[in-house]
Design a protein around this motif. Structure first.
Motif, PDB file in Angstrom:
ATOM      1  N   GLY A  84       0.821  -1.201   0.000  1.00 37.06           N
ATOM      2  CA  GLY A  84       0.000   0.000   0.000  1.00 37.06           C
ATOM      3  C   GLY A  84       0.854   1.249   0.000  1.00 37.06           C
TER       4      GLY A  84
ATOM      5  N   LEU B 189       1.681  -2.938   4.279  1.00 37.34           N
ATOM      6  CA  LEU B 189       0.529  -2.047   4.198  1.00 37.34           C
ATOM      7  C   LEU B 189      -0.582  -2.700   3.380  1.00 37.34           C
TER       8      LEU B 189
ATOM      9  N   GLU C  12      -2.603   7.020   4.917  1.00 38.87           N
ATOM     10  CA  GLU C  12      -2.300   5.598   4.762  1.00 38.87           C
ATOM     11  C   GLU C  12      -3.387   4.961   3.911  1.00 38.87           C
TER      12      GLU C  12
ATOM     13  N   LYS D 180      -3.146  -1.719  11.715  1.00 39.80           N
ATOM     14  CA  LYS D 180      -2.565  -0.385  11.577  1.00 39.80           C
ATOM     15  C   LYS D 180      -1.594  -0.142  12.725  1.00 39.80           C
TER      16      LYS D 180
ATOM     17  N   ARG E  54      -4.222   1.189   2.245  1.00 40.31           N
ATOM     18  CA  ARG E  54      -3.800  -0.210   2.214  1.00 40.31           C
ATOM     19  C   ARG E  54      -4.448  -0.962   1.059  1.00 40.31           C
TER      20      ARG E  54
END
Length: 95
Positions: A41, A78, A48, A94, A50
């Motif tokens: 990711g 990720l 972030e 996470k 993913r």
């Protein structure tokens, strides 16, 4: 196979999309080496994204059915919810 987010010369769009719900099914590797596959990711200090829900079903290498992420030589970062033959093999949390 490499699945990851990259900036490239083909777009001026900076916003990232998502990679999810991808299915690999009924694939046979008949000779040679099975390559390492990277599923990754995207992460910055403020964002972030993913890769998730990737499915590998009925994959064979030299006549042997791949049953695990190790058999497929997968490397993930990720990424969440990678399935091999219907079994979730990767669930990363996470940070």
């Amino acid at each position: 196979m490499i699945s990851r987010y990259l900036l490239c010369k083909y777009t001026q769009q900076v916003a990232k999309g998502e990679i999810n719900d991808i299915h690999f099914d009924n694939i046979q590797v008949l000779n040679g080496d099975i390559p390492v596959s990277l599923i990754r990711g995207y992460q910055t200090p403020t964002e972030e994204v993913r890769v998730h829900d990737i499915y590998f079903d009925n994959i064979t290498f030299m006549g042997k059915k791949c049953e695990t992420w190790q058999d497929l030589r997968l490397v993930t970062e990720l990424a969440n919810d990678i399935y091999v033959n219907g079994v979730r093999t990767c669930k990363q949390m996470k940070f």
